[in-house]
Design an enzyme around this catalytic site. Structure first.
Site, PDB file in Angstrom:
ATOM      1  N   ASN A  52      27.578  30.446  61.260  1.00 50.50           N
ATOM      2  CA  ASN A  52      27.856  29.025  60.994  1.00 50.50           C
ATOM      3  C   ASN A  52      26.656  28.261  61.543  1.00 50.50           C
ATOM      4  OD1 ASN A  52      30.467  26.728  62.167  1.00 50.50           O
ATOM      5  ND2 ASN A  52      29.144  26.584  60.387  1.00 50.50           N
ATOM      6  N   ASN A  79      28.930  16.765  58.509  1.00 53.07           N
ATOM      7  CA  ASN A  79      29.042  17.864  57.552  1.00 53.07           C
ATOM      8  C   ASN A  79      27.908  17.803  56.536  1.00 53.07           C
ATOM      9  OD1 ASN A  79      31.295  19.199  58.537  1.00 53.07           O
ATOM     10  ND2 ASN A  79      32.731  18.002  57.307  1.00 53.07           N
ATOM     11  N   CYS A 105      33.503  20.555  66.122  1.00 48.91           N
ATOM     12  CA  CYS A 105      32.917  21.781  65.571  1.00 48.91           C
ATOM     13  C   CYS A 105      32.715  22.745  66.728  1.00 48.91           C
ATOM     14  CB  CYS A 105      31.592  21.489  64.872  1.00 48.91           C
ATOM     15  SG  CYS A 105      30.825  22.979  64.188  1.00 48.91           S
ATOM     16  N   GLY A 106      33.536  23.778  66.781  1.00 50.99           N
ATOM     17  CA  GLY A 106      33.516  24.701  67.911  1.00 50.99           C
ATOM     18  C   GLY A 106      32.227  25.482  68.045  1.00 50.99           C
ATOM     19  N   ASN A 131      39.839  17.973  64.485  1.00 47.67           N
ATOM     20  CA  ASN A 131      39.774  17.879  63.027  1.00 47.67           C
ATOM     21  C   ASN A 131      40.990  18.611  62.463  1.00 47.67           C
ATOM     22  OD1 ASN A 131      38.920  20.429  63.736  1.00 47.67           O
ATOM     23  ND2 ASN A 131      36.972  20.337  62.677  1.00 47.67           N
ATOM     24  N   ASN A 148      40.636  21.381  56.745  1.00 45.92           N
ATOM     25  CA  ASN A 148      40.007  22.697  56.766  1.00 45.92           C
ATOM     26  C   ASN A 148      41.065  23.733  56.404  1.00 45.92           C
ATOM     27  OD1 ASN A 148      37.206  22.169  58.142  1.00 45.92           O
ATOM     28  ND2 ASN A 148      38.696  21.042  59.365  1.00 45.92           N
ATOM     29  N   GLU A 184      35.691  25.195  54.923  1.00 43.16           N
ATOM     30  CA  GLU A 184      35.525  24.036  55.785  1.00 43.16           C
ATOM     31  C   GLU A 184      35.442  22.751  54.973  1.00 43.16           C
ATOM     32  OE1 GLU A 184      33.313  23.755  59.418  1.00 43.16           O
ATOM     33  OE2 GLU A 184      32.615  25.828  59.176  1.00 43.16           O
ATOM     34  N   CYS A 225      34.076  29.390  61.750  1.00 45.72           N
ATOM     35  CA  CYS A 225      34.463  28.025  62.123  1.00 45.72           C
ATOM     36  C   CYS A 225      35.237  28.117  63.430  1.00 45.72           C
ATOM     37  CB  CYS A 225      35.306  27.375  61.024  1.00 45.72           C
ATOM     38  SG  CYS A 225      35.880  25.705  61.454  1.00 45.72           S
ATOM     39  N   SER A 277      36.596  25.731  65.468  1.00 51.00           N
ATOM     40  CA  SER A 277      37.841  24.968  65.582  1.00 51.00           C
ATOM     41  C   SER A 277      38.942  25.602  64.740  1.00 51.00           C
ATOM     42  CB  SER A 277      37.623  23.503  65.189  1.00 51.00           C
ATOM     43  OG  SER A 277      37.208  23.382  63.845  1.00 51.00           O
TER      44      SER A 277
END
Length: 261
Positions: A6, A57, A66-67, A146, A179, A196, A205, A207
């Site tokens: 990612n 994004n 965004c983890g 999110n 998501n 996403e 992803c 999160s």
């Protein structure tokens, strides 16, 4: 940088006062006409933490969490400051990052499961929402800064996420879009694939991995912790007793450079 594939363009604007816009974010994120990334990250000064993380994004929309990017920014700040814990302010709230062996561990904040916090279009049981589109139904819904809809399926690899992901993302049931994850459970391992919001199918992803552990725990499928296997690799995730979610995984530096804006 990237977290399990990612990938991110991370701009340090702590001294420059860089103005980011939707159009500029789209241009920089374009893989043919710009640099190319899933999300664009802008680091700014913060009065409340060590750094403020602004998240855009690839389609130019600004989002709150965004983890994987949080691990990347955490790694940069840990190396820069020499601290053992870094505070990261986001639009969704305060997060923290620490080094954990050769990995980065991030507390992603409190998982919210009330239908209005997701948000959903109307009141629903977020453990298994009354929603069906095509072969996917009854998602667990979680907000991790999110919105996430987690669909439990027999075989996540066989699910046609490319077809159903964008349709669910933009469905009226999810007024701020969502998501979309498909997850299959095997013991304490979750196999997950993610569409996403604003980016499409990504390698990982963070999160969404957190949301899947919360959703699977609420469904009685696991007990608060799991290894989450995404297309790009694995994350260790635990839903803690205080309601926050801890995620541990790699953050990888690729290259640095300059771009004329």
């Amino acid at each position: 940088m990237h977290g399990l594939g990612n990938d991110f363009v991370i701009l340090d604007a702590r001294e420059s006062g860089l103005l980011m816009t939707e159009a500029r974010a789209r241009t920089l994120s374009d893989r043919r006409r710009g640099i190319g990334c899933d999300q664009l990250i802008v680091m700014r000064d913060s009065n409340a933490s060590d750094v403020f993380m602004e998240i855009w994004n690839a389609d130019g929309t600004r989002v709150g969490a965004c983890g994987n990017a949080t691990r990347c920014v955490g790694q940069l700040m840990l190396a820069e400051t020499g601290k053992t814990t870094i505070g990261i302010e986001t639009d969704a709230g305060q997060l923290s990052a620490v080094a954990s062996r050769d990995l980065i561990s991030v507390n992603m904040g409190t998982a919210r499961v009330d239908w209005a916090a997701i948000p959903l279009a109307h009141e629903a049981d977020t453990t298994a929402a009354d929603f069906t589109l095509g072969p996917l139904s009854n998602p667990g819904c979680v907000n991790m800064g999110n919105p996430h809809a987690v669909f439990f399926v027999e075989d996540a690899d066989a699910a046609d996420l490319k077809t159903w992901g964008p349709q669910i993302e933009t469905h009226a049931f999810f007024p701020k879009k969502v998501n979309v994850s498909v997850v299959s459970v095997s013991g304490t391992t979750l196999r997950q694939r993610v569409w996403e919001r604003g980016a499409g199918i990504t390698q990982a992803c963070g999160s969404a991995a957190c949301a899947s552990v919360v959703a699977a725990t609420r469904r009685g499928l696991i007990d608060h912790r799991a290894t989450v296997e995404l297309d790009g690799g694995s994350l260790e995730v635990e839903w803690l007793a205080d309601g926050t979610v801890q995620m541990t995984g790699p953050a990888t530096f690729v290259y640095s450079g300059e771009v004329l804006l």
